[in-house]
Design a protein around this motif. Structure first.
Motif, PDB file in Angstrom:
ATOM      1  N   TRP A   1       0.837  -1.197   0.000  1.00 28.33           N
ATOM      2  CA  TRP A   1       0.000   0.000   0.000  1.00 28.33           C
ATOM      3  C   TRP A   1       0.869   1.242   0.000  1.00 28.33           C
ATOM      4  O   TRP A   1       2.034   1.217   0.393  1.00 28.33           O
ATOM      5  CB  TRP A   1      -0.947   0.027   1.207  1.00 28.33           C
ATOM      6  N   ARG A   2       0.305   2.300  -0.498  1.00 28.04           N
ATOM      7  CA  ARG A   2       0.960   3.612  -0.442  1.00 28.04           C
ATOM      8  C   ARG A   2       0.184   4.508   0.508  1.00 28.04           C
ATOM      9  O   ARG A   2      -1.036   4.508   0.469  1.00 28.04           O
ATOM     10  CB  ARG A   2       0.996   4.260  -1.838  1.00 28.04           C
ATOM     11  N   PRO A   3       0.903   5.256   1.351  1.00 24.27           N
ATOM     12  CA  PRO A   3       2.356   5.381   1.428  1.00 24.27           C
ATOM     13  C   PRO A   3       2.990   4.257   2.253  1.00 24.27           C
ATOM     14  O   PRO A   3       2.406   3.801   3.236  1.00 24.27           O
ATOM     15  CB  PRO A   3       2.551   6.728   2.133  1.00 24.27           C
ATOM     16  N   HIS A   4       4.172   3.834   1.854  1.00 24.45           N
ATOM     17  CA  HIS A   4       4.944   2.844   2.601  1.00 24.45           C
ATOM     18  C   HIS A   4       6.426   3.043   2.296  1.00 24.45           C
ATOM     19  O   HIS A   4       6.804   3.263   1.145  1.00 24.45           O
ATOM     20  CB  HIS A   4       4.518   1.426   2.241  1.00 24.45           C
ATOM     21  N   TRP A   5       7.246   2.906   3.338  1.00 25.35           N
ATOM     22  CA  TRP A   5       8.672   3.150   3.167  1.00 25.35           C
ATOM     23  C   TRP A   5       9.376   2.050   2.386  1.00 25.35           C
ATOM     24  O   TRP A   5      10.532   2.224   1.963  1.00 25.35           O
ATOM     25  CB  TRP A   5       9.350   3.345   4.515  1.00 25.35           C
ATOM     26  N   ALA A   6       8.722   0.917   2.146  1.00 23.65           N
ATOM     27  CA  ALA A   6       9.343  -0.138   1.339  1.00 23.65           C
ATOM     28  C   ALA A   6       9.675   0.348  -0.064  1.00 23.65           C
ATOM     29  O   ALA A   6      10.616  -0.150  -0.700  1.00 23.65           O
ATOM     30  CB  ALA A   6       8.424  -1.356   1.267  1.00 23.65           C
ATOM     31  N   TYR A   7       8.926   1.347  -0.552  1.00 22.80           N
ATOM     32  CA  TYR A   7       9.191   1.861  -1.892  1.00 22.80           C
ATOM     33  C   TYR A   7      10.515   2.614  -1.955  1.00 22.80           C
ATOM     34  O   TYR A   7      11.100   2.754  -3.036  1.00 22.80           O
ATOM     35  CB  TYR A   7       8.055   2.775  -2.345  1.00 22.80           C
ATOM     36  N   ALA A   8      10.988   3.119  -0.830  1.00 22.74           N
ATOM     37  CA  ALA A   8      12.298   3.764  -0.797  1.00 22.74           C
ATOM     38  C   ALA A   8      13.398   2.761  -0.487  1.00 22.74           C
ATOM     39  O   ALA A   8      14.525   2.890  -0.974  1.00 22.74           O
ATOM     40  CB  ALA A   8      12.317   4.884   0.242  1.00 22.74           C
TER      41      ALA A   8
ATOM     42  N   SER B   1      11.084   8.386   1.549  1.00 24.56           N
ATOM     43  CA  SER B   1      12.436   8.698   2.002  1.00 24.56           C
ATOM     44  C   SER B   1      12.456   9.010   3.496  1.00 24.56           C
ATOM     45  O   SER B   1      13.293   8.494   4.246  1.00 24.56           O
ATOM     46  CB  SER B   1      12.982   9.881   1.206  1.00 24.56           C
ATOM     47  N   LEU B   2      11.535   9.852   3.943  1.00 22.19           N
ATOM     48  CA  LEU B   2      11.451  10.199   5.360  1.00 22.19           C
ATOM     49  C   LEU B   2      11.167   8.971   6.215  1.00 22.19           C
ATOM     50  O   LEU B   2      11.834   8.727   7.234  1.00 22.19           O
ATOM     51  CB  LEU B   2      10.356  11.258   5.558  1.00 22.19           C
ATOM     52  N   GLU B   3      10.180   8.176   5.817  1.00 22.66           N
ATOM     53  CA  GLU B   3       9.832   6.981   6.594  1.00 22.66           C
ATOM     54  C   GLU B   3      10.974   5.980   6.613  1.00 22.66           C
ATOM     55  O   GLU B   3      11.192   5.298   7.624  1.00 22.66           O
ATOM     56  CB  GLU B   3       8.575   6.334   6.017  1.00 22.66           C
ATOM     57  N   ASN B   4      11.724   5.889   5.524  1.00 18.67           N
ATOM     58  CA  ASN B   4      12.833   4.946   5.477  1.00 18.67           C
ATOM     59  C   ASN B   4      13.914   5.327   6.481  1.00 18.67           C
ATOM     60  O   ASN B   4      14.489   4.460   7.142  1.00 18.67           O
ATOM     61  CB  ASN B   4      13.401   4.897   4.058  1.00 18.67           C
ATOM     62  N   VAL B   5      14.195   6.614   6.607  1.00 15.90           N
ATOM     63  CA  VAL B   5      15.150   7.056   7.620  1.00 15.90           C
ATOM     64  C   VAL B   5      14.633   6.723   9.019  1.00 15.90           C
ATOM     65  O   VAL B   5      15.390   6.299   9.894  1.00 15.90           O
ATOM     66  CB  VAL B   5      15.431   8.566   7.488  1.00 15.90           C
ATOM     67  N   MET B   6      13.342   6.873   9.222  1.00 21.26           N
ATOM     68  CA  MET B   6      12.767   6.627  10.544  1.00 21.26           C
ATOM     69  C   MET B   6      12.714   5.148  10.897  1.00 21.26           C
ATOM     70  O   MET B   6      12.944   4.775  12.046  1.00 21.26           O
ATOM     71  CB  MET B   6      11.360   7.231  10.623  1.00 21.26           C
ATOM     72  N   PHE B   7      12.422   4.277   9.891  1.00 23.24           N
ATOM     73  CA  PHE B   7      12.104   2.883  10.197  1.00 23.24           C
ATOM     74  C   PHE B   7      13.055   1.851   9.607  1.00 23.24           C
ATOM     75  O   PHE B   7      13.000   0.685   9.995  1.00 23.24           O
ATOM     76  CB  PHE B   7      10.670   2.579   9.738  1.00 23.24           C
ATOM     77  N   GLY B   8      13.908   2.208   8.675  1.00 24.62           N
ATOM     78  CA  GLY B   8      14.840   1.253   8.095  1.00 24.62           C
ATOM     79  C   GLY B   8      15.963   0.911   9.054  1.00 24.62           C
ATOM     80  O   GLY B   8      16.435   1.765   9.809  1.00 24.62           O
ATOM     81  N   GLU B   9      16.460  -0.345   9.015  1.00 19.04           N
ATOM     82  CA  GLU B   9      17.483  -0.794   9.952  1.00 19.04           C
ATOM     83  C   GLU B   9      18.797  -0.049   9.771  1.00 19.04           C
ATOM     84  O   GLU B   9      19.502   0.229  10.739  1.00 19.04           O
ATOM     85  CB  GLU B   9      17.734  -2.291   9.797  1.00 19.04           C
TER      86      GLU B   9
END
Length: 331
Positions: free
Chosen positions: A233-240, A291-299
């Motif tokens: 689903w969008r929005p989702h940080w998996a796309y980044a 991009s923002l969510e990826n910084v927040m939630f990516g390992e």
């Protein structure tokens, strides 16, 4: 739109995946969303994100309160991303901001009663329609900031399928599997009841498990160089974090797109015009939000451990964003 820097995280710990799994809330499970009783021709069915945008400095009057409370919905990644983003900019401007967590229903109740000033994650015209029917008279719209919220079936971008229907004949190139998420999610129901029968995907093994399992399948396919098809689903940080793309849905089996609105307690902009204007100025596209969510939630980044620090890092990597938000220049 400001120049964006995509922060790519290729791997995730189990903890990060579990955190991401909460994002299934965004897919309209019965426990945390309205029933979507209003039709798409409601007044929320269209939104001009640039409407009402102007520099905060041009707004007349001063805010009555330098303390701001923002509600964020449990498990909705974009809710925390936008809440902490606004918090960071407001605190730069001398405000004190408190973010409080709620399930969607209690969150709307809190804003309607004035216990919370603002929420930034109203999905309309369908997902939260019932909440607006119940609480709308006590809420003030501060506009929409995102116009592409939707359920999807996604594949790795270098794989052959272009439409959902292609999976019916290309299933062997995707291990004859469509990887799903939680059984109770609206995304799962939509896939089972609409996408699979509408596109003749009964030959695929539709695995229903969890959001962490779905994200792990994407990670594994990237590492092994194989194809993968998942419900997303969008929005989702998996796309980044991963090179994924949505399959075209000509039959609209996954449902139409929605807008994400911000709401405040009724009359809030009269008492706090500058804070309200800053919220109205918020506009995010897919790449920026992912991009923002990826910084927040990516390992490789913060994995959900410190949202304020994550937003501070993202703003340092995008130094023009805060001023463009204040000046109404994000559209």
């Amino acid at each position: 739109m400001f120049t964006k820097k995509r922060s790519l995280a290729a791997v995730f710990t189990a903890a990060a995946l579990v955190l991401a799994g909460c994002g299934a809330s965004n897919t309209s499970s019965e426990s945390d969303s309205g029933s979507g009783g209003s039709s798409e021709d409601s007044k929320w069915a269209d939104c001009d994100m640039s409407e009402g945008v102007q520099p905060v400095a041009d707004v007349e009057g001063e805010d009555a309160d330098k303390e701001v409370t923002i509600g964020a919905f449990n498990g909705w990644d974009e809710s925390y991303a936008t809440a902490h983003l606004l918090k960071a900019v407001l605190e730069q401007d001398g405000y004190t901001v408190d973010i409080q967590s709620f399930d969607a229903g209690p969150g709307y109740t809190a804003v309607a009663k004035g216990d919370v000033d603002i929420l930034t994650d109203g999905w309309l015209p369908l997902t939260h329609a019932d909440y607006l029917d119940e609480y709308g008279d006590d809420l003030e719209s501060l506009g929409c900031w995102y116009d592409n919220a939707k359920l999807t079936i996604a594949v790795n971008e270098d794989s052959p399928a272009q439409t959902i229907e292609d999976l019916a004949t290309m299933g062997d190139q995707y291990n004859n599997t469509l990887v799903g998420i939680e059984a109770g999610a609206g995304l799962t129901k939509q896939t089972q009841e609409k996408a699979i029968p509408d596109y003749g995907l009964e030959n695929l093994n539709f695995t229903i498990s969890s959001t962490p399992a779905m994200l792990a399948a994407i990670k594994s396919s990237q590492q092994q160089g194989t194809n993968v098809a998942v419900t997303l689903w969008r929005p989702h940080w998996a796309y980044a974090a991963f090179p994924m793309r949505d399959l075209e849905d000509p039959k609209n089996a996954m449902g139409g797109k929605e807008f994400i609105y911000s709401f405040a307690t009724k009359g809030y902009s009269d008492d706090n015009p500058k804070v309200a204007q800053l919220v109205k100025n918020l506009i995010l596209d897919d790449e920026t939000l992912a991009s923002l969510e990826n910084v927040m939630f990516g390992e490789d980044n913060f994995a959900g451990s410190d949202n304020d620090a994550a937003v501070a890092q993202w703003l340092s990597e995008n130094p023009e964003f805060a001023d463009q938000l204040r000046n109404g220049e994000l559209g």
